[in-house]
Design an enzyme around this catalytic site. Structure first.
Site, PDB file in Angstrom:
ATOM      1  N   GLY A   1      31.640 -57.092 -85.222  1.00 20.02           N
ATOM      2  CA  GLY A   1      32.262 -57.578 -83.990  1.00 20.02           C
ATOM      3  C   GLY A   1      32.546 -56.439 -83.024  1.00 20.02           C
TER       4      GLY A   1
ATOM      5  N   GLY B   1      33.672 -65.546 -85.888  1.00 21.55           N
ATOM      6  CA  GLY B   1      33.213 -65.795 -84.517  1.00 21.55           C
ATOM      7  C   GLY B   1      31.826 -65.201 -84.297  1.00 21.55           C
TER       8      GLY B   1
ATOM      9  N   GLU C   1      31.273 -60.681 -94.786  1.00 20.47           N
ATOM     10  CA  GLU C   1      32.607 -60.096 -94.549  1.00 20.47           C
ATOM     11  C   GLU C   1      33.557 -60.447 -95.688  1.00 20.47           C
ATOM     12  OE1 GLU C   1      32.596 -60.064 -89.662  1.00 20.47           O
ATOM     13  OE2 GLU C   1      33.467 -61.765 -90.693  1.00 20.47           O
TER      14      GLU C   1
ATOM     15  N   LYS D   1      38.101 -65.777 -89.247  1.00 25.04           N
ATOM     16  CA  LYS D   1      37.034 -64.849 -88.901  1.00 25.04           C
ATOM     17  C   LYS D   1      35.722 -65.621 -88.823  1.00 25.04           C
ATOM     18  CE  LYS D   1      36.595 -61.029 -90.956  1.00 25.04           C
ATOM     19  NZ  LYS D   1      36.103 -60.588 -89.635  1.00 25.04           N
TER      20      LYS D   1
HETATM   21  C1  5RP Z   1      32.551 -61.637 -86.998  1.00 27.59           C
HETATM   22  C2  5RP Z   1      34.029 -61.597 -87.074  1.00 27.59           C
HETATM   23  C3  5RP Z   1      34.749 -60.717 -86.104  1.00 27.59           C
HETATM   24  O1  5RP Z   1      35.563 -59.854 -86.826  1.00 27.59           O
HETATM   25  C4  5RP Z   1      35.579 -61.562 -85.198  1.00 27.59           C
HETATM   26  O2  5RP Z   1      34.748 -62.517 -84.576  1.00 27.59           O
HETATM   27  C5  5RP Z   1      36.296 -60.717 -84.140  1.00 27.59           C
HETATM   28  O3  5RP Z   1      35.358 -60.202 -83.258  1.00 27.59           O
HETATM   29  P1  5RP Z   1      35.760 -59.236 -82.051  1.00 27.59           P
HETATM   30  O4  5RP Z   1      36.173 -57.948 -82.662  1.00 27.59           O
HETATM   31  O5  5RP Z   1      34.477 -59.145 -81.253  1.00 27.59           O
HETATM   32  O6  5RP Z   1      36.854 -59.909 -81.280  1.00 27.59           O
HETATM   33  O7  5RP Z   1      34.664 -62.241 -87.872  1.00 27.59           O
HETATM   34  O8  5RP Z   1      32.010 -62.568 -87.885  1.00 27.59           O
END
Ligand code: 5RP
Length: 220
Positions: A29, A96, A103, A94
């Protein structure tokens, strides 16, 4: 302070947890990208990394950091990753970025999980952010129906997206997740679900939140 500046501040604060010569678990991310950029400025700070996505692998390799297979790395001391939401108990949403399965594996294999985020990610109750669920493609419609039956919400297929593991993601909207551990287990019980984006059974140990007042540290 912008959310980007908050992310950078949290990423910088995470460096204090990184022992010199460590093999480090690295998430995915934009916040993690800021963290990798900081590691890139300190050659030799880490011996190697175990990556949670193809995207992070590319960035780590570009930074000159060796990327190891988890099978060859053994237990990890530290995992650093971002989140879409956290509550005060350090249960997270998590995924996104769609990297939730790898992860969760790397987080599970690590002694300490340091989560880095800007302070807008701290919420009272999880669920305003749509909850990602990684699903084997043939089970997509069945799993969507079961989700509605078992926890409610509105599952939507993430269009045009395939995970690094070759699967699809259902994003579940309109949830209020009062009992994250229970919901995490309930979703994982549905045949065809690979995993879901609740990190509550194994939440973060430390949450570093960057904001206008500096970096706030929350511990589980
Ligand atoms: C990816 C994730 C990321 O950690 C989460 O989406 C946060 O992203 P960002 O640091 O861009 O806000 O879980 O699968």
């Amino acid at each position: 302070m912008s959310t980007d500046a908050g992310k950078r501040a949290a990423a910088e604060a995470a460096l204090q947890y990184v022992e010199k010569g460590a093999i480090l678990g690295v998430g995915t991310g934009s916040t993690v990208n800021a963290f990798i950029a900081l590691l890139a400025k300190e050659p030799g700070r880490v011996r190697a990394a175990v990556s949670s996505s193809e995207a992070s692998t590319r960035l780590l390799e570009d930074a000159g950091i060796e990327v190891m297979d988890l099978n060859n790395a053994g237990p990890l001391d530290l995992y650093v990753d971002g989140a879409d939401e956290s509550n005060r108990h350090l249960s997270l949403i998590k995924g996104g970025g769609g990297a939730l399965t790898r992860e969760k594996i790397v987080a599970g294999a690590s002694r300490t999980f340091v989560c880095i985020a800007d302070d807008t990610k701290l919420v009272g109750t999880l669920g305003a952010f749509p909850l990602p669920v990684e699903v084997i493609p043939m089970a997509r419609s069945f799993v969507a129906r079961e989700i509605v039956k078992r926890i409610g919400g509105q599952p939507e297929l993430r269009e045009g997206f395939t995970s690094d593991n070759g699967n699809v993601i259902l994003d579940v909207r309109n949830l209020e997740i009062a009992e994250p551990v229970k919901v995490e287990r309930t979703l994982n019980d549905i045949p065809g679900v690979v995993t879901n984006g609740l990190f509550a059974i194994r939440g973060a140990d430390v949450l570093l939140l960057g904001g206008a007042d500096g970096v706030q540290t929350l511990k589980a």
